[in-house]
Design a protein around this motif. Sequence first.
Motif, PDB file in Angstrom:
ATOM      1  N   ASP A 249       0.694  -1.277  -0.019  1.00 25.39           N
ATOM      2  CA  ASP A 249       0.497   0.292  -0.179  1.00 25.39           C
ATOM      3  C   ASP A 249       0.631   1.419   0.392  1.00 25.39           C
ATOM      4  OD1 ASP A 249      -2.011   2.047   0.164  1.00 25.39           O
ATOM      5  OD2 ASP A 249      -2.622   1.308   2.438  1.00 25.39           O
ATOM      6  N   PRO A 250       1.300   1.723  -1.556  1.00 23.99           N
ATOM      7  CA  PRO A 250       2.120   2.988  -1.088  1.00 23.99           C
ATOM      8  C   PRO A 250       1.938   4.157  -0.763  1.00 23.99           C
ATOM      9  CG  PRO A 250       2.117   1.623  -3.329  1.00 23.99           C
ATOM     10  CD  PRO A 250       1.284   0.692  -2.633  1.00 23.99           C
ATOM     11  N   ALA A 251       0.312   4.217  -0.545  1.00 25.09           N
ATOM     12  CA  ALA A 251       0.132   5.929  -0.476  1.00 25.09           C
ATOM     13  C   ALA A 251      -0.330   5.587   1.436  1.00 25.09           C
ATOM     14  CB  ALA A 251      -2.128   5.950  -0.582  1.00 25.09           C
ATOM     15  N   GLY A 252      -0.662   3.966   1.851  1.00 27.77           N
ATOM     16  CA  GLY A 252      -0.397   3.746   3.487  1.00 27.77           C
ATOM     17  C   GLY A 252       0.502   4.526   4.077  1.00 27.77           C
ATOM     18  N   ALA A 253       2.145   3.777   3.144  1.00 26.28           N
ATOM     19  CA  ALA A 253       3.128   3.609   3.518  1.00 26.28           C
ATOM     20  C   ALA A 253       4.111   5.572   3.474  1.00 26.28           C
ATOM     21  CB  ALA A 253       3.780   3.446   3.086  1.00 26.28           C
ATOM     22  N   LEU A 254       3.327   6.146   2.760  1.00 23.29           N
ATOM     23  CA  LEU A 254       3.552   7.175   2.331  1.00 23.29           C
ATOM     24  C   LEU A 254       2.633   8.387   4.002  1.00 23.29           C
ATOM     25  CD1 LEU A 254       2.865   7.834  -1.316  1.00 23.29           C
ATOM     26  CD2 LEU A 254       5.418   8.645   0.021  1.00 23.29           C
ATOM     27  N   ARG A 255       1.383   8.603   3.961  1.00 22.04           N
ATOM     28  CA  ARG A 255       1.128   8.688   5.086  1.00 22.04           C
ATOM     29  C   ARG A 255       1.178   8.412   6.198  1.00 22.04           C
ATOM     30  NH1 ARG A 255      -3.143   6.165   4.171  1.00 22.04           N
ATOM     31  NH2 ARG A 255      -4.417   7.813   2.962  1.00 22.04           N
ATOM     32  N   GLU A 256       2.203   6.778   6.385  1.00 21.86           N
ATOM     33  CA  GLU A 256       2.488   6.538   7.606  1.00 21.86           C
ATOM     34  C   GLU A 256       3.925   7.432   7.890  1.00 21.86           C
ATOM     35  OE1 GLU A 256       2.608   4.032  10.507  1.00 21.86           O
ATOM     36  OE2 GLU A 256       0.951   5.742  10.394  1.00 21.86           O
ATOM     37  N   MET A 257       5.240   7.715   7.318  1.00 22.47           N
ATOM     38  CA  MET A 257       6.351   8.723   6.766  1.00 22.47           C
ATOM     39  C   MET A 257       6.163  10.196   7.162  1.00 22.47           C
ATOM     40  SD  MET A 257       8.611   7.459   3.918  1.00 22.47           S
ATOM     41  CE  MET A 257       7.488   6.571   2.475  1.00 22.47           C
ATOM     42  N   GLY A 258       4.756  10.232   6.655  1.00 23.53           N
ATOM     43  CA  GLY A 258       3.834  12.003   6.624  1.00 23.53           C
ATOM     44  C   GLY A 258       3.619  11.710   8.429  1.00 23.53           C
ATOM     45  N   ARG A 259       3.163  10.941   9.324  1.00 25.21           N
ATOM     46  CA  ARG A 259       2.544  10.913  10.394  1.00 25.21           C
ATOM     47  C   ARG A 259       3.741  11.100  11.521  1.00 25.21           C
ATOM     48  NH1 ARG A 259       2.920   7.775  14.510  1.00 25.21           N
ATOM     49  NH2 ARG A 259       3.537   5.910  13.257  1.00 25.21           N
ATOM     50  N   VAL A 260       4.992  10.501  11.017  1.00 24.34           N
ATOM     51  CA  VAL A 260       5.810  10.365  11.912  1.00 24.34           C
ATOM     52  C   VAL A 260       7.046  11.312  11.387  1.00 24.34           C
ATOM     53  CG1 VAL A 260       5.814   8.156  11.999  1.00 24.34           C
ATOM     54  CG2 VAL A 260       7.703   9.075  10.207  1.00 24.34           C
ATOM     55  N   THR A 261       6.770  12.506  10.834  1.00 22.06           N
ATOM     56  CA  THR A 261       8.033  14.322  10.141  1.00 22.06           C
ATOM     57  C   THR A 261       6.731  14.872  11.124  1.00 22.06           C
ATOM     58  OG1 THR A 261       7.996  12.641   7.878  1.00 22.06           O
ATOM     59  CG2 THR A 261       8.315  15.312   8.144  1.00 22.06           C
ATOM     60  N   ARG A 262       7.945  15.854  11.577  1.00 22.53           N
ATOM     61  CA  ARG A 262       7.414  17.061  11.601  1.00 22.53           C
ATOM     62  C   ARG A 262       6.686  18.124  11.440  1.00 22.53           C
ATOM     63  NH1 ARG A 262      10.730  21.560  11.021  1.00 22.53           N
ATOM     64  NH2 ARG A 262      12.183  21.128  10.703  1.00 22.53           N
ATOM     65  N   SER A 263       5.533  19.099  11.558  1.00 22.04           N
ATOM     66  CA  SER A 263       5.404  20.183  10.672  1.00 22.04           C
ATOM     67  C   SER A 263       6.535  21.071   9.659  1.00 22.04           C
ATOM     68  CB  SER A 263       4.367  20.808  11.181  1.00 22.04           C
ATOM     69  OG  SER A 263       3.411  22.129  10.312  1.00 22.04           O
ATOM     70  N   GLY A 264       7.023  21.078   8.830  1.00 23.47           N
ATOM     71  CA  GLY A 264       7.559  21.331   8.141  1.00 23.47           C
ATOM     72  C   GLY A 264       8.950  21.065   7.471  1.00 23.47           C
ATOM     73  N   GLY A 265       8.564  19.227   7.946  1.00 20.53           N
ATOM     74  CA  GLY A 265       9.309  18.543   7.648  1.00 20.53           C
ATOM     75  C   GLY A 265       9.717  17.980   6.549  1.00 20.53           C
ATOM     76  N   ARG A 266      10.193  17.177   6.574  1.00 21.29           N
ATOM     77  CA  ARG A 266      10.581  16.488   4.520  1.00 21.29           C
ATOM     78  C   ARG A 266      10.373  14.849   4.885  1.00 21.29           C
ATOM     79  NH1 ARG A 266      13.435  19.853   0.331  1.00 21.29           N
ATOM     80  NH2 ARG A 266      12.646  21.736   0.603  1.00 21.29           N
ATOM     81  N   VAL A 267       9.663  14.233   3.465  1.00 25.37           N
ATOM     82  CA  VAL A 267       9.242  12.991   3.411  1.00 25.37           C
ATOM     83  C   VAL A 267      10.115  13.210   2.198  1.00 25.37           C
ATOM     84  CG1 VAL A 267       8.015  11.039   2.684  1.00 25.37           C
ATOM     85  CG2 VAL A 267       7.330  13.057   4.525  1.00 25.37           C
ATOM     86  N   VAL A 268      10.912  12.368   1.461  1.00 24.11           N
ATOM     87  CA  VAL A 268      11.870  12.331   0.378  1.00 24.11           C
ATOM     88  C   VAL A 268      11.683  10.907  -0.241  1.00 24.11           C
ATOM     89  CG1 VAL A 268      14.529  12.676  -0.923  1.00 24.11           C
ATOM     90  CG2 VAL A 268      13.263  14.029   1.038  1.00 24.11           C
ATOM     91  N   VAL A 269      11.155  10.575  -0.755  1.00 25.11           N
ATOM     92  CA  VAL A 269      11.177   9.323  -1.577  1.00 25.11           C
ATOM     93  C   VAL A 269      11.368   9.123  -3.038  1.00 25.11           C
ATOM     94  CG1 VAL A 269       9.636   7.937  -2.738  1.00 25.11           C
ATOM     95  CG2 VAL A 269       8.843   8.890  -0.828  1.00 25.11           C
ATOM     96  N   GLN A 270      12.730   8.334  -3.194  1.00 27.75           N
ATOM     97  CA  GLN A 270      13.187   8.073  -4.608  1.00 27.75           C
ATOM     98  C   GLN A 270      12.687   6.605  -4.912  1.00 27.75           C
ATOM     99  OE1 GLN A 270      16.190   5.491  -4.609  1.00 27.75           O
ATOM    100  NE2 GLN A 270      15.510   5.434  -6.850  1.00 27.75           N
ATOM    101  N   SER A 271      12.530   6.856  -6.460  1.00 21.13           N
ATOM    102  CA  SER A 271      11.892   5.510  -7.089  1.00 21.13           C
ATOM    103  C   SER A 271      12.451   5.661  -8.347  1.00 21.13           C
ATOM    104  CB  SER A 271      10.431   5.332  -7.135  1.00 21.13           C
ATOM    105  OG  SER A 271       9.694   4.210  -7.801  1.00 21.13           O
ATOM    106  N   PHE A 272      12.886   4.297  -9.358  1.00 16.67           N
ATOM    107  CA  PHE A 272      13.190   4.254 -10.342  1.00 16.67           C
ATOM    108  C   PHE A 272      11.693   4.900 -11.189  1.00 16.67           C
ATOM    109  CE2 PHE A 272      16.075   1.018  -7.911  1.00 16.67           C
ATOM    110  CZ  PHE A 272      16.637   2.123  -8.512  1.00 16.67           C
ATOM    111  N   ALA A 273      11.857   5.243 -12.902  1.00 18.56           N
ATOM    112  CA  ALA A 273      11.100   5.816 -14.010  1.00 18.56           C
ATOM    113  C   ALA A 273      10.365   4.306 -14.065  1.00 18.56           C
ATOM    114  CB  ALA A 273      11.349   6.555 -15.103  1.00 18.56           C
ATOM    115  N   ALA A 274       9.224   4.269 -14.827  1.00 16.51           N
ATOM    116  CA  ALA A 274       9.014   3.192 -15.195  1.00 16.51           C
ATOM    117  C   ALA A 274       9.472   2.664 -16.875  1.00 16.51           C
ATOM    118  CB  ALA A 274       7.360   3.957 -16.463  1.00 16.51           C
ATOM    119  N   LEU A 275       9.437   1.496 -17.447  1.00 13.63           N
ATOM    120  CA  LEU A 275      10.502   0.899 -17.829  1.00 13.63           C
ATOM    121  C   LEU A 275      10.726   1.139 -19.094  1.00 13.63           C
ATOM    122  CD1 LEU A 275      11.726  -1.910 -18.176  1.00 13.63           C
ATOM    123  CD2 LEU A 275       9.746  -3.194 -18.807  1.00 13.63           C
ATOM    124  N   SER A 276       9.289   1.885 -19.579  1.00 19.45           N
ATOM    125  CA  SER A 276       9.442   2.883 -20.670  1.00 19.45           C
ATOM    126  C   SER A 276      10.680   3.651 -21.329  1.00 19.45           C
ATOM    127  CB  SER A 276       8.624   2.868 -21.075  1.00 19.45           C
ATOM    128  OG  SER A 276       8.013   4.075 -19.975  1.00 19.45           O
TER     129      SER A 276
END
Length: 264
Positions: free
Chosen positions: A119-146
């Motif tokens: 559940d990627p959106a749920g994971a992002l929500r959890e990452m945001g929950r533990v981040t303070r207001s004004g803090g940052r969530v940084v996610v790296q992903s690879f581009a689509a196969l195309s």
Amino acid sequence: MATEQFQISAEQAEAYEDRFVPALFRQWVEPVLEAAELGPGSRVLDVACGTGVVARAASEQVSPGGRVTGVDLNPAMLAVAERVAPGIEWREGDVASLPFDADAFDVVTCQAAIFFFPDPAGALREMGRVTRSGGRVVVQSFAALSSQPAYGPWVELVARHAGPDAVRLLGTYWSEGDPDAMRARCADAGLRVIAVHEHVRPAYFPNIETMVLTEVNATPLRDRLDQAHLERILAESRDVLGEFVRDGRLVVPLAGFVLAAEPV
């Protein structure tokens, strides 16, 4: 790239640190931490930390006074992380329910793992929950196969011999490769996207055969391909990937992006 199993052995974790970190993941640490904008005193959580390549680099940037914690679902990965960097806090935990209080960190990073989460959106929500207001969530992903100049044609080649199911079996790393879709996931998770930076970074293999066997053997394709089909894939891979050989070593360009967001 193949789907990574979530529970791995100690031997596999050591191989991950010795082979895959220098071959692939170390090249993405710099763009992740640039987007994180760390400084002395920052409190950092690295989610799905593996053997800790991001956490180790982050610990250098937050001194003095900062704190870095790595969390991962795999005890074997954490055992290697602890051996390599015993001064960092390593915690076992699931991104679906992170074992930390709300607002506990200034920055949360997640390198090359969002596509493994059910559940990627749920994971992002959890990452945001533990981040303070004004803090940052940084996610790296690879581009689509195309958008992958080497892996795209190579997966097409494998599918010609192994069948269209090969695209799915080799496709996990590329499944969250649409930056616009990731923006939408962030919005659903209560995060406001600050920036998205696109990058191309190299992945290193000793030769083409090593790359092909690594990818095939890490998936069920290993049991579906007979030797004749595997030999044909190896032969044609030399044509498809030959332009990426540098001084005998295979240097594969990987396209991806780093997204920075903040809790709303």
